[in-house]
Motif scaffolding. Structure first.
Motif, mmCIF file in Angstrom:
data_model
loop_
_atom_site.group_PDB
_atom_site.id
_atom_site.type_symbol
_atom_site.label_atom_id
_atom_site.label_comp_id
_atom_site.label_asym_id
_atom_site.label_seq_id
_atom_site.Cartn_x
_atom_site.Cartn_y
_atom_site.Cartn_z
ATOM 1 N N LEU A 29 0.828 -1.207 0.000
ATOM 2 C CA LEU A 29 0.000 0.000 0.000
ATOM 3 C C LEU A 29 0.867 1.263 0.000
ATOM 4 C CD1 LEU A 29 -2.858 -1.135 2.381
ATOM 5 C CD2 LEU A 29 -3.114 -0.414 -0.022
ATOM 6 N N ASP A 30 1.946 1.267 0.778
ATOM 7 C CA ASP A 30 2.870 2.404 0.777
ATOM 8 C C ASP A 30 3.480 2.597 -0.613
ATOM 9 O OD1 ASP A 30 2.370 2.827 3.469
ATOM 10 O OD2 ASP A 30 4.240 1.869 4.153
ATOM 11 N N HIS A 31 3.828 1.491 -1.268
ATOM 12 C CA HIS A 31 4.396 1.547 -2.616
ATOM 13 C C HIS A 31 3.380 2.131 -3.605
ATOM 14 C CE1 HIS A 31 7.255 0.361 -5.733
ATOM 15 N NE2 HIS A 31 6.218 -0.081 -6.429
ATOM 16 N N LEU A 32 2.128 1.707 -3.478
ATOM 17 C CA LEU A 32 1.071 2.249 -4.339
ATOM 18 C C LEU A 32 0.890 3.749 -4.125
ATOM 19 C CD1 LEU A 32 -1.411 -0.718 -3.987
ATOM 20 C CD2 LEU A 32 -0.619 0.207 -6.188
ATOM 21 N N ARG A 33 0.973 4.189 -2.881
ATOM 22 C CA ARG A 33 0.828 5.616 -2.594
ATOM 23 C C ARG A 33 2.010 6.428 -3.149
ATOM 24 N NH1 ARG A 33 -0.498 3.371 2.536
ATOM 25 N NH2 ARG A 33 -2.754 3.181 2.681
ATOM 26 N N ALA A 34 3.175 5.831 -3.178
ATOM 27 C CA ALA A 34 4.384 6.535 -3.611
ATOM 28 C C ALA A 34 4.601 6.520 -5.124
ATOM 29 C CB ALA A 34 5.608 5.915 -2.926
ATOM 30 N N HIS A 35 3.946 5.572 -5.829
ATOM 31 C CA HIS A 35 4.205 5.405 -7.269
ATOM 32 C C HIS A 35 2.894 5.294 -8.042
ATOM 33 C CE1 HIS A 35 8.482 4.573 -6.513
ATOM 34 N NE2 HIS A 35 8.065 3.874 -5.481
ATOM 35 N N ASP A 36 2.611 6.293 -8.866
ATOM 36 C CA ASP A 36 1.415 6.234 -9.709
ATOM 37 C C ASP A 36 1.470 5.068 -10.693
ATOM 38 O OD1 ASP A 36 0.305 8.442 -8.489
ATOM 39 O OD2 ASP A 36 1.050 9.845 -10.010
ATOM 40 N N ASP A 37 2.689 4.650 -11.053
ATOM 41 C CA ASP A 37 2.861 3.559 -12.008
ATOM 42 C C ASP A 37 3.182 2.224 -11.322
ATOM 43 O OD1 ASP A 37 5.420 4.229 -11.141
ATOM 44 O OD2 ASP A 37 6.325 4.119 -13.144
ATOM 45 N N ALA A 38 2.840 2.086 -10.058
ATOM 46 C CA ALA A 38 3.188 0.893 -9.263
ATOM 47 C C ALA A 38 2.651 -0.409 -9.834
ATOM 48 C CB ALA A 38 2.687 1.059 -7.826
ATOM 49 N N MET A 39 1.639 -0.330 -10.706
ATOM 50 C CA MET A 39 1.031 -1.531 -11.270
ATOM 51 C C MET A 39 1.726 -1.996 -12.546
ATOM 52 S SD MET A 39 -1.214 -2.055 -9.025
ATOM 53 C CE MET A 39 -1.858 -3.515 -9.800
ATOM 54 N N LEU A 40 2.639 -1.220 -13.057
ATOM 55 C CA LEU A 40 3.215 -1.500 -14.373
ATOM 56 C C LEU A 40 4.683 -1.889 -14.299
ATOM 57 C CD1 LEU A 40 1.506 1.431 -16.273
ATOM 58 C CD2 LEU A 40 0.743 -0.955 -16.061
ATOM 59 N N ARG A 41 5.079 -2.733 -15.210
ATOM 60 C CA ARG A 41 6.435 -3.272 -15.284
ATOM 61 C C ARG A 41 7.509 -2.188 -15.245
ATOM 62 N NH1 ARG A 41 7.790 -7.295 -20.107
ATOM 63 N NH2 ARG A 41 7.301 -8.819 -18.542
ATOM 64 N N GLY A 42 7.210 -1.015 -15.777
ATOM 65 C CA GLY A 42 8.197 0.053 -15.843
ATOM 66 C C GLY A 42 8.511 0.703 -14.504
ATOM 67 N N CYS A 43 7.757 0.396 -13.464
ATOM 68 C CA CYS A 43 7.976 1.030 -12.165
ATOM 69 C C CYS A 43 9.226 0.484 -11.484
ATOM 70 C CB CYS A 43 6.755 0.820 -11.264
ATOM 71 S SG CYS A 43 6.903 1.678 -9.685
ATOM 72 N N VAL A 44 10.104 1.412 -11.128
ATOM 73 C CA VAL A 44 11.311 1.074 -10.381
ATOM 74 C C VAL A 44 11.129 1.693 -9.008
ATOM 75 C CG1 VAL A 44 13.821 1.365 -10.332
ATOM 76 C CG2 VAL A 44 12.639 1.200 -12.521
ATOM 77 N N PRO A 45 11.415 1.007 -7.930
ATOM 78 C CA PRO A 45 12.219 -0.201 -7.773
ATOM 79 C C PRO A 45 11.448 -1.519 -7.845
ATOM 80 C CG PRO A 45 11.731 0.689 -5.629
ATOM 81 C CD PRO A 45 11.096 1.609 -6.640
ATOM 82 N N GLY A 46 10.136 -1.470 -8.065
ATOM 83 C CA GLY A 46 9.363 -2.698 -8.176
ATOM 84 C C GLY A 46 7.938 -2.383 -8.574
ATOM 85 N N HIS A 47 7.153 -3.433 -8.771
ATOM 86 C CA HIS A 47 5.782 -3.255 -9.234
ATOM 87 C C HIS A 47 4.926 -4.422 -8.769
ATOM 88 C CE1 HIS A 47 8.676 -4.587 -12.297
ATOM 89 N NE2 HIS A 47 7.840 -5.598 -12.469
ATOM 90 N N LEU A 48 3.632 -4.154 -8.647
ATOM 91 C CA LEU A 48 2.714 -5.209 -8.253
ATOM 92 C C LEU A 48 2.504 -6.168 -9.413
ATOM 93 C CD1 LEU A 48 2.115 -2.988 -6.048
ATOM 94 C CD2 LEU A 48 -0.080 -4.128 -5.814
ATOM 95 N N THR A 49 2.395 -7.440 -9.090
ATOM 96 C CA THR A 49 2.152 -8.496 -10.066
ATOM 97 C C THR A 49 1.009 -9.368 -9.543
ATOM 98 O OG1 THR A 49 3.890 -9.824 -9.012
ATOM 99 C CG2 THR A 49 4.517 -8.559 -10.965
#
Length: 186
Positions: A29-49
Protein backbone atom coordinates in the motif's frame (compact mmCIF):
# COMPACT_ATOMS: atom_id res chain seq x y z
CA UNK A 1 -12.04 2.21 -11.66
CA UNK A 2 -8.35 2.21 -12.53
CA UNK A 3 -6.12 -0.78 -11.91
CA UNK A 4 -4.15 1.30 -9.38
CA UNK A 5 -7.29 2.27 -7.43
CA UNK A 6 -8.50 -1.33 -7.54
CA UNK A 7 -5.21 -2.55 -6.04
CA UNK A 8 -5.46 0.02 -3.24
CA UNK A 9 -9.07 -1.02 -2.54
CA UNK A 10 -8.28 -4.76 -2.64
CA UNK A 11 -5.24 -4.52 -0.37
CA UNK A 12 -6.95 -2.07 2.00
CA UNK A 13 -9.88 -4.46 2.46
CA UNK A 14 -7.81 -7.67 2.67
CA UNK A 15 -7.07 -9.21 6.06
CA UNK A 16 -3.59 -10.71 5.98
CA UNK A 17 -3.50 -14.16 7.60
CA UNK A 18 0.02 -13.78 9.08
CA UNK A 19 2.02 -10.92 10.64
CA UNK A 20 4.60 -11.24 7.84
CA UNK A 21 1.93 -10.82 5.19
CA UNK A 22 0.41 -7.90 7.11
CA UNK A 23 3.80 -6.18 6.91
CA UNK A 24 3.92 -6.87 3.16
CA UNK A 25 0.33 -5.66 2.69
CA UNK A 26 1.30 -2.37 4.36
CA UNK A 27 4.48 -2.15 2.27
CA UNK A 28 2.48 -2.75 -0.94
CA UNK A 29 0.00 0.00 0.00
CA UNK A 30 2.87 2.40 0.78
CA UNK A 31 4.40 1.55 -2.62
CA UNK A 32 1.07 2.25 -4.34
CA UNK A 33 0.83 5.62 -2.59
CA UNK A 34 4.38 6.53 -3.61
CA UNK A 35 4.20 5.40 -7.27
CA UNK A 36 1.41 6.23 -9.71
CA UNK A 37 2.86 3.56 -12.01
CA UNK A 38 3.19 0.89 -9.26
CA UNK A 39 1.03 -1.53 -11.27
CA UNK A 40 3.21 -1.50 -14.37
CA UNK A 41 6.43 -3.27 -15.28
CA UNK A 42 8.20 0.05 -15.84
CA UNK A 43 7.98 1.03 -12.16
CA UNK A 44 11.31 1.07 -10.38
CA UNK A 45 12.22 -0.20 -7.77
CA UNK A 46 9.36 -2.70 -8.18
CA UNK A 47 5.78 -3.26 -9.23
CA UNK A 48 2.71 -5.21 -8.25
CA UNK A 49 2.15 -8.50 -10.07
CA UNK A 50 -0.64 -11.08 -10.05
CA UNK A 51 -0.20 -14.83 -9.50
CA UNK A 52 -2.74 -17.62 -9.67
CA UNK A 53 -2.56 -21.19 -8.43
CA UNK A 54 -4.66 -23.16 -10.92
CA UNK A 55 -6.35 -26.03 -9.11
CA UNK A 56 -8.04 -29.10 -10.54
CA UNK A 57 -11.85 -29.08 -10.29
CA UNK A 58 -11.68 -31.10 -7.05
CA UNK A 59 -8.76 -29.15 -5.57
CA UNK A 60 -6.52 -32.19 -5.29
CA UNK A 61 -3.91 -31.00 -7.81
CA UNK A 62 -2.23 -27.75 -8.78
CA UNK A 63 -0.92 -26.86 -12.23
CA UNK A 64 2.63 -25.51 -12.14
CA UNK A 65 4.86 -24.09 -14.84
CA UNK A 66 8.59 -24.73 -15.06
CA UNK A 67 9.61 -21.09 -15.21
CA UNK A 68 12.45 -20.51 -17.70
CA UNK A 69 14.15 -17.67 -15.78
CA UNK A 70 13.65 -18.97 -12.24
CA UNK A 71 14.26 -22.64 -13.15
CA UNK A 72 11.55 -23.63 -10.66
CA UNK A 73 8.01 -25.02 -10.66
CA UNK A 74 5.79 -22.02 -9.98
CA UNK A 75 2.13 -21.00 -10.30
CA UNK A 76 0.93 -18.95 -13.26
CA UNK A 77 1.50 -15.23 -12.97
CA UNK A 78 3.15 -12.09 -14.11
CA UNK A 79 2.88 -8.43 -14.90
CA UNK A 80 -0.30 -6.42 -14.90
CA UNK A 81 -1.26 -4.81 -18.21
CA UNK A 82 -2.85 -1.43 -18.87
CA UNK A 83 -5.88 -3.31 -20.24
CA UNK A 84 -6.48 -5.13 -16.92
CA UNK A 85 -9.41 -3.62 -15.04
CA UNK A 86 -8.44 -5.19 -11.71
CA UNK A 87 -5.90 -7.35 -9.94
CA UNK A 88 -8.37 -10.23 -10.20
CA UNK A 89 -8.61 -9.69 -13.97
CA UNK A 90 -4.81 -9.71 -14.24
CA UNK A 91 -4.59 -12.90 -12.18
CA UNK A 92 -7.20 -14.66 -14.32
CA UNK A 93 -5.64 -13.43 -17.58
CA UNK A 94 -2.19 -14.66 -16.57
CA UNK A 95 -3.61 -18.03 -15.52
CA UNK A 96 -5.41 -18.47 -18.84
CA UNK A 97 -2.44 -17.28 -20.95
CA UNK A 98 0.02 -19.59 -19.23
CA UNK A 99 -2.22 -22.65 -18.81
CA UNK A 100 -4.25 -22.53 -22.01
CA UNK A 101 -7.30 -23.61 -19.98
CA UNK A 102 -10.60 -21.95 -20.83
CA UNK A 103 -13.31 -21.63 -18.23
CA UNK A 104 -11.10 -21.02 -15.21
CA UNK A 105 -13.07 -19.71 -12.23
CA UNK A 106 -11.22 -17.37 -9.89
CA UNK A 107 -11.84 -17.96 -6.20
CA UNK A 108 -12.43 -14.93 -3.97
CA UNK A 109 -9.14 -13.42 -2.99
CA UNK A 110 -6.43 -12.51 -2.67
CA UNK A 111 -5.21 -15.50 -0.69
CA UNK A 112 -1.61 -14.39 -0.07
CA UNK A 113 1.03 -11.78 -0.82
CA UNK A 114 4.72 -12.31 -1.50
CA UNK A 115 7.74 -10.19 -2.40
CA UNK A 116 10.65 -11.50 -4.42
CA UNK A 117 13.65 -10.12 -6.25
CA UNK A 118 13.58 -10.07 -10.06
CA UNK A 119 15.64 -8.51 -12.81
CA UNK A 120 13.09 -6.35 -14.66
CA UNK A 121 15.35 -3.37 -13.96
CA UNK A 122 18.99 -4.46 -13.51
CA UNK A 123 20.70 -4.97 -11.24
CA UNK A 124 17.53 -5.88 -9.30
CA UNK A 125 13.93 -4.91 -8.72
CA UNK A 126 10.96 -6.40 -6.88
CA UNK A 127 7.74 -8.18 -7.71
CA UNK A 128 5.13 -7.31 -5.12
CA UNK A 129 2.97 -10.32 -5.77
CA UNK A 130 -0.75 -10.48 -5.02
CA UNK A 131 -1.82 -14.12 -5.14
CA UNK A 132 -5.10 -15.81 -6.08
CA UNK A 133 -6.39 -19.30 -6.90
CA UNK A 134 -8.57 -20.47 -9.77
CA UNK A 135 -10.41 -23.71 -10.40
CA UNK A 136 -10.17 -25.54 -13.72
CA UNK A 137 -13.24 -27.25 -15.16
CA UNK A 138 -13.41 -31.07 -14.95
CA UNK A 139 -11.24 -32.73 -17.61
CA UNK A 140 -9.30 -29.53 -18.35
CA UNK A 141 -6.15 -30.06 -20.38
CA UNK A 142 -3.32 -27.59 -20.06
CA UNK A 143 -1.50 -26.28 -23.11
CA UNK A 144 2.11 -25.22 -22.66
CA UNK A 145 2.84 -21.62 -23.65
CA UNK A 146 6.05 -20.07 -24.91
CA UNK A 147 6.46 -18.59 -21.40
CA UNK A 148 7.14 -22.04 -19.92
CA UNK A 149 9.62 -24.88 -20.25
CA UNK A 150 7.02 -27.40 -19.03
CA UNK A 151 3.56 -27.51 -17.48
CA UNK A 152 2.39 -30.25 -15.10
CA UNK A 153 -0.28 -31.12 -12.55
CA UNK A 154 1.03 -32.01 -9.09
CA UNK A 155 -0.84 -33.23 -6.01
CA UNK A 156 -1.13 -30.21 -3.69
CA UNK A 157 0.70 -32.17 -0.98
CA UNK A 158 3.49 -33.26 -3.37
CA UNK A 159 4.79 -30.07 -4.94
CA UNK A 160 8.36 -30.81 -6.07
CA UNK A 161 11.42 -29.69 -4.16
CA UNK A 162 12.31 -27.50 -7.15
CA UNK A 163 9.65 -24.99 -6.06
CA UNK A 164 9.29 -22.62 -3.11
CA UNK A 165 7.34 -22.17 0.11
CA UNK A 166 5.19 -19.39 -1.40
CA UNK A 167 3.95 -21.83 -4.07
CA UNK A 168 3.17 -24.50 -1.45
CA UNK A 169 1.37 -21.96 0.75
CA UNK A 170 -0.73 -20.60 -2.12
CA UNK A 171 -1.73 -24.08 -3.34
CA UNK A 172 -2.81 -25.12 0.16
CA UNK A 173 -4.73 -21.90 0.74
CA UNK A 174 -6.46 -22.31 -2.62
CA UNK A 175 -7.35 -25.90 -1.76
CA UNK A 176 -8.70 -24.81 1.63
CA UNK A 177 -10.76 -22.01 0.05
CA UNK A 178 -12.27 -24.43 -2.45
CA UNK A 179 -12.94 -27.06 0.26
CA UNK A 180 -14.64 -24.45 2.46
CA UNK A 181 -17.14 -23.80 -0.29
CA UNK A 182 -15.81 -20.44 -1.47
CA UNK A 183 -17.65 -19.61 -4.65
CA UNK A 184 -15.76 -18.73 -7.78
CA UNK A 185 -15.97 -15.11 -8.89
CA UNK A 186 -14.93 -15.32 -12.53
Amino acid sequence: MSLHRDAVAVLSAWTAPTPEEEALRTEFLDHLRAHDDAMLRGCVPGHLTATTAVLSHDGSRVLLTLHPKAGMWLPMGGHCEVSDASLADAALREAWEESGISGLELLPGPLAVDKHAVWCHPPQSWHLDVEYAAVAPPGAEAVISEESLDLRWFPVDEIPDLSDDATRRLAKRGQAALSSGSRAVG
